[in-house]
Motif scaffolding. Structure first.
Motif, PDB file in Angstrom:
ATOM      1  N   LYS A   1      -8.776 -30.430  14.112  1.00  0.00           N
ATOM      2  CA  LYS A   1      -7.441 -30.832  13.659  1.00  0.00           C
ATOM      3  C   LYS A   1      -7.175 -30.350  12.237  1.00  0.00           C
ATOM      4  CE  LYS A   1      -6.835 -34.916  16.590  1.00  0.00           C
ATOM      5  NZ  LYS A   1      -6.618 -36.393  16.604  1.00  0.00           N
ATOM      6  N   ASP A   2      -8.188 -30.429  11.380  1.00  0.00           N
ATOM      7  CA  ASP A   2      -8.008 -29.999   9.991  1.00  0.00           C
ATOM      8  C   ASP A   2      -7.741 -28.494   9.907  1.00  0.00           C
ATOM      9  OD1 ASP A   2      -8.334 -32.550   9.047  1.00  0.00           O
ATOM     10  OD2 ASP A   2     -10.434 -32.282   8.440  1.00  0.00           O
ATOM     11  N   HIS A   3      -8.493 -27.724  10.666  1.00  0.00           N
ATOM     12  CA  HIS A   3      -8.280 -26.278  10.651  1.00  0.00           C
ATOM     13  C   HIS A   3      -6.946 -25.909  11.282  1.00  0.00           C
ATOM     14  CE1 HIS A   3     -12.735 -24.880  10.067  1.00  0.00           C
ATOM     15  NE2 HIS A   3     -12.140 -25.185   8.940  1.00  0.00           N
ATOM     16  N   ALA A   4      -6.565 -26.614  12.316  1.00  0.00           N
ATOM     17  CA  ALA A   4      -5.272 -26.349  12.946  1.00  0.00           C
ATOM     18  C   ALA A   4      -4.127 -26.617  11.977  1.00  0.00           C
ATOM     19  CB  ALA A   4      -5.116 -27.187  14.210  1.00  0.00           C
ATOM     20  N   GLU A   5      -4.251 -27.664  11.189  1.00  0.00           N
ATOM     21  CA  GLU A   5      -3.221 -27.971  10.207  1.00  0.00           C
ATOM     22  C   GLU A   5      -3.214 -26.938   9.085  1.00  0.00           C
ATOM     23  OE1 GLU A   5      -0.125 -29.738   8.102  1.00  0.00           O
ATOM     24  OE2 GLU A   5      -0.742 -29.817  10.203  1.00  0.00           O
TER      25      GLU A   5
ATOM     26  N   ARG B   1      -1.484 -23.889  10.391  1.00  0.00           N
ATOM     27  CA  ARG B   1      -0.026 -24.077  10.469  1.00  0.00           C
ATOM     28  C   ARG B   1       0.611 -23.834   9.108  1.00  0.00           C
ATOM     29  NH1 ARG B   1       3.705 -27.477   9.159  1.00  0.00           N
ATOM     30  NH2 ARG B   1       2.219 -28.909   8.204  1.00  0.00           N
ATOM     31  N   LYS B   2      -0.001 -24.331   8.059  1.00  0.00           N
ATOM     32  CA  LYS B   2       0.530 -24.134   6.712  1.00  0.00           C
ATOM     33  C   LYS B   2       0.457 -22.660   6.307  1.00  0.00           C
ATOM     34  CE  LYS B   2      -0.567 -28.796   5.054  1.00  0.00           C
ATOM     35  NZ  LYS B   2      -1.424 -29.599   4.114  1.00  0.00           N
TER      36      LYS B   2
END
Length: 290
Positions: A275-279, A282-283
Motif C-alpha cells: 500500500k505504501d509503495h502504491a501510494e 500514485r504521487k
C-alpha cells in the motif's frame, strides 16, 4: 537488418485473477500502443514477465502479437532460456511467425561468463536464424556484463546487430555506442541522455504506462528540440525514478493500470505493490498530468 529505431515497447503481459493470460486485453493493448505511435513492440520482455511464462505461452503470445501487429510496427520476441537448444528452438519459432528480431540474454545461471564463452553462445544462436539478434546487457540481474571489447566481436556476427543496455552506466553506454554497434537503451532514468548520446532508440518498460510521452520524447530529441524534450522529461522523471528504485515489474504494471493500460496483475512469484509503495507511485505519476 531491421531498423529498430525509436521506442520499442517492452510490453506487459496482462493476467486474469486466476493467473492465466488475458489474451483479449493483450490484443487490445497491442492496438492501443501502436495507435500511440510506438515504433516496435517487444513480446515476452522482462516487463512482460518472461521468466514466469512457459515456452508454450510465449509461443502463443508471439503468434497472436505478430498477427495483431500486421506489419504496423516492428515485432521483437525474447527467446532467452538456459538451455542453448531451447534458445534456438524458441528463436526459430519467432522467426517463423514473422518477428523482425529476437532478444537473447547471455546464459545467465552458472553458464560461461568469460568473453570467449559468451561469444560462442551467441555465435551458435546466430548461425541458427536469419533475423536480427538483440543482445541484452543487464548485469544487475544476470551477473554478467558485456564489455565493449566483447561487443566489438559480437557485432561481427551476421545477425548480432543490436544490444539492449539496461545497466544504467552512461559511461559504458557511450563506450558501446563508440564501437559502432546499434545500441538500444534499457534503463528508464537515463533514456533522454542515451538518446542525446546517439542510441538508436530504447526498449522501454515504462512506455507501458506513458506510451505517448515516450514517443514524443524520442521525436523531440530527433528533431533537435532539446529544450522541449527536457521539459517533458522532467514531467516523466519522478515516475521513472520511482519504478527503477522499487519492485520494477509490479510498479510498471500498477502504473499502467492507474493510467488505463492493462490489468495491473503480476504472476507468482512476483507480488503486488504494498500500500505504501502504491501510494508513492500514485504521487510520482501526478507530474504526468500537469
Amino acid at each position: 537488418m531491421a531498423e529498430l529505431v525509436g521506442v520499442n515497447l517492452a510490453m506487459q503481459t496482462p493476467f486474469n485473477e486466476d493467473g492465466t493470460i488475458d489474451y483479449r486485453t493483450f490484443e487490445d493493448l497491442v492496438d492501443r500502443y501502436i495507435d500511440a505511435g510506438v515504433h516496435g513492440i517487444v513480446f515476452g520482455s522482462g516487463t512482460g514477465q518472461h521468466p514466469y511464462l512457459t515456452e508454450e505461452e510465449c509461443n502463443k503470445l508471439y503468434e497472436l502479437g505478430a498477427k495483431r501487429v500486421q506489419g504496423r510496427c516492428n515485432v521483437i520476441c525474447q527467446t532467452s532460456a538456459l538451455n542453448v537448444d531451447e534458445v534456438i528452438r524458441r528463436s526459430k519459432h519467432a522467426e517463423s511467425i514473422g518477428a523482425n528480431a529476437i532478444m537473447v540474454l547471455p546464459p545467465y545461471f552458472e553458464g560461461p561468463s568469460d568473453d570467449d564463452g559468451l561469444f560462442e553462445f551467441y555465435k551458435e544462436v546466430d548461425a541458427s536464424i536469419g533475423i536480427d539478434i538483440i543482445g541484452y546487457n543487464i548485469p544487475q540481474a544476470t551477473g554478467i556484463a558485456v564489455s565493449p571489447s566483447l561487443l566489438k566481436r559480437l557485432v561481427e556476427l551476421p545477425n548480432y546487430n543490436y544490444i539492449k543496455d539496461s545497466a544504467g552506466d552512461i559511461t559504458t553506454h557511450q563506450e558501446f555506442i563508440s564501437t559502432g554497434a546499434n545500441v538500444l537503451n534499457g534503463c528508464d532514468p537515463t533514456t533522454i541522455f542515451a538518446f542525446l548520446a546517439g542510441a538508436k532508440g530504447a526498449i522501454w518498460g515504462a512506455a507501458n504506462f506513458l506510451p505517448t510521452e515516450a514517443v514524443k520524447l524520442y521525436n523531440l530529441v530527433q528533431s533537435g528540440d532539446v529544450s522541449a524534450a527536457f521539459t517533458l522529461w522532467h514531467k516523466m522523471l519522478p515516475s521513472l525514478l520511482f519504478i527503477w528504485r522499487t519492485e520494477y515489474v509490479a510498479s510498471v504494471l500498477h502504473a499502467s493500470k492507474l493510467r488505463g493500460f492493462g490489468t495491473g496483475r503480476v504472476r507468482k512469484p512476483l507480488r503486488a505493490l504494498s500500500k505504501d509503495h502504491a501510494e508513492g507511485l500514485r504521487k510520482a505519476l501526478a507530474t504526468l498530468e500537469g
